[in-house]
Every structure is written in C-alpha cells, then in structure tokens.
Design an enzyme around this catalytic site. Structure first.
Site, short mmCIF file in Angstrom:
data_model
loop_
_atom_site.label_atom_id
_atom_site.label_comp_id
_atom_site.label_asym_id
_atom_site.label_seq_id
_atom_site.Cartn_x
_atom_site.Cartn_y
_atom_site.Cartn_z
N SER A 151 -0.53 -3.58 -4.19
CA SER A 151 -0.40 -2.37 -5.00
C SER A 151 1.01 -2.17 -5.52
O SER A 151 1.27 -1.25 -6.29
CB SER A 151 -0.79 -1.14 -4.16
N HIS A 172 -5.55 -5.74 -8.51
CA HIS A 172 -5.35 -4.52 -7.73
C HIS A 172 -6.60 -3.65 -7.82
O HIS A 172 -6.79 -2.90 -8.77
CB HIS A 172 -4.11 -3.78 -8.25
N GLU A 184 -6.81 -3.23 -11.71
CA GLU A 184 -5.58 -3.42 -12.46
C GLU A 184 -5.18 -4.89 -12.36
O GLU A 184 -4.91 -5.38 -11.27
CB GLU A 184 -4.49 -2.51 -11.88
N ASN A 222 0.63 2.78 -9.85
CA ASN A 222 1.48 3.43 -8.86
C ASN A 222 2.83 3.88 -9.41
O ASN A 222 3.48 4.74 -8.82
CB ASN A 222 1.68 2.51 -7.65
#
Length: 314
Positions: A151, A172, A184, A222
């Site tokens: 992540s 991800h 992702e 993130n």
C-alpha cells in the site's frame, strides 16, 4: 528508500494516461501475456481475499504462507466467505465448490515455481518485501510476473531486489478484497507495457476495476486518504470534536461510507502511521508529519480493531 517524485521522473508521473493507451494497443494486437496459474504469498486478510476472487474468476491458485496454521485459517476464511455469498444467492453452491477446488495451500515458496503471476501480500515491512522478491526471482520462471499488494512501499525499490524489474508491478487491492471493486495498479519505471496489460486483464476477469498510476510515495490512494485520516486525528487531538462527531460529520456531510477514525481503526493505526512516515520521508513536506496522538496510540498498542482498542473500543 522511497523515491522522491521530483527526482527527474516528473514527466513520467504526469503521463498517467499513456499506460492505458498502450494497453489498448497491445490488446488489439493480441499480444497480452497469458495468466492461468497464480500464487498468492500470504494467507492473511488480504491474501485469502485475493485468493478467493482469483479462484472465483477461474484461476488455479496456490495460497502460500510460512505456517500450516496460517494456510488453514486462510482457507477457513475463504470457505466462510463463499458460504455467505451462497446464502445471499450471489453465488451458487456449485460455483463456490468449483472455486474451492481451484485453491491449493502450501508452506513452500517453491510451489510458485511454475505459476504465471505471483501476488505478494505479506506484512508491510520493506526489508521483508525486498528479501521475498529476491527469493521469488530465483524460484519463478523468467516470464513470471511478480506483483506486490503493498500500500506504500516503492515498486522501484522492490523491483531493484530482482533481476526482472520489467516484470515487477504493484497490485494494490482494497480491503475487504471480495467486496471492494478497485485495484490500484502501480507501474515501476521499468515495468513492461505487456505486464501492465496482463495484470489489468487478470483484474478485470476477477471483477475488479484496475486503475493505473506510476510509482510515487503512497501512490494515489494513500497519498490522498491517509493525510485526511491524519487531519481527523489532529482534529481530535486539538479538542475540536469527539470521534463520533468527527466520523458522523464526514459520513453524513461528505457521503463517506465510513468515518476517518473508524477507517483508521479498521486499517490499523500502525498501518496509517507507517504510510504517513513514508509520505513524510518520501515527499519531504511537513504537511505529511504524523499526528503526535497517532504516534502515541501506536506506541501504546492501540492499533484499532485488531488490538481491541483504537479510537473506539471493540
């Protein structure tokens, strides 16, 4: 080291539309790499979820972990999840049994020797990722794609641990994997277009929406999400409002399905802290400095749901 996004790859980072364009061209020419067998490294929450959706999509999947108990627990979780889907009539019993028949468990990483794709879903510890990818590089066939469910850890740094950086990519998945639609896809600076195309195709077969970005601290998800969570923690730290009010305002006013503090507890406050440190170190901007309250909570073992105590009690 997490690569700095302003270290000369700015032009590459800005060209986010080019990978999908290349993927379309490759598909038209029929040159996508074939993925039939998958190994998932890690039988925990993310690993067993990835294994489940891959098996349901028709792939032969080997789920690998370091202890048989972990593999058994992962299989039990998959069986329970599939049973729920059957009870809700989202899956037939025949389909569930067929998916289970395509899953095998192992405690030997050599079980990944003949697969087309490895998806790593082990703890978010850089040195552990690097050593694991170096080992996989020696085990797997030369054309095997090595993907990480990281992540936040740099795909370029992971790829550098191998002799096949062109076949290393980020996949991800979001938590919980069987429910969340997004994957992702993170391209390293040397990731081949064929690899990106094959991974997108595999994710679409799993019923996911694969969206691409280039390697940068925190990627897209993130880099945006964790600073918002951190700001919510700062709001609590400053005494602006209680957790229920902070989360309620974001849910009812911003149409978020879960509040930022509850989401931190779900993800793990230690995970949020790790990502904030990656952003702070990688981007060199104090706006990404983790909240002192977050740092203290992690030091006190208040990690959220997995520890029974976070911003809420469980």
């Amino acid at each position: 080291m997490v690569p700095h996004p302003r270290d000369g790859r700015v032009d590459r980072i800005r060209q986010l539309s080019s990978p999908p364009e290349g993927v379309i061209k490759r598909r038209v020419l029929g040159l996508t790499m074939s993925i039939q067998k998958i190994a998932v490294l890690g039988a925990g929450q993310m690993g067993n979820g990835i294994t489940q959706v891959a098996a349901c999509a028709g792939y032969e999947v080997t789920m690998i972990d370091i202890e048989q108990d972990y593999v058994d627990n992962g299989m039990a979780t998959i069986e329970k999840s599939l049973s729920k889907l059957v009870s809700k009539e989202r899956l037939s019993e025949e389909e569930a049994n067929s998916a289970l028949s395509r899953i095998s468990g192992s405690v030997d990483r050599n079980s990944a020797a003949n697969v087309d794709l490895v998806v790593e879903a082990i703890p978010e510890i850089p040195e552990l990722k690097f050593s694991t990818f170096a080992e996989l590089d020696g085990i797997c066939q030369p054309n095997t794609i090595l993907a990480s469910n990281t992540s936040s850890i740099s795909i370029n740094d992971i790829a550098a641990a191998t002799n096949r950086p062109n076949k290393v990519i980020g996949m991800h998945f979001m938590n919980p994997v069987p429910i969340m639609k997004l994957v992702e896809i993170i391209n390293g600076s040397e990731t081949d277009t064929e690899v990106t195309a094959a991974v997108i195709e595999a994710n679409e077969k799993m019923g996911k929406r694969a969206l691409c970005c280039n390697d940068s601290p925190g990627f897209v998800s993130n880099r945006i999400l964790c600073p918002m969570i951190n700001e919510a923690i700062l709001t609590l730290q400053d005494g602006v409002a209680e957790p229920e009010a902070i989360d309620g305002i974001m849910k009812l006013g911003m149409n978020h399905p879960i509040g930022p503090l509850a989401l931190a507890d779900l993800s793990g406050n230690d995970t949020v802290l790790h990502i904030m440190n990656v952003l702070h170190d990688g981007l060199g901007d104090d706006k990404y400095a983790p909240s002192p309250l977050l740092v203290q909570m992690v030091a006190d073992g208040k990690l959220g749901r997995k520890s029974g105590q976070g911003f809420y009690s469980y």
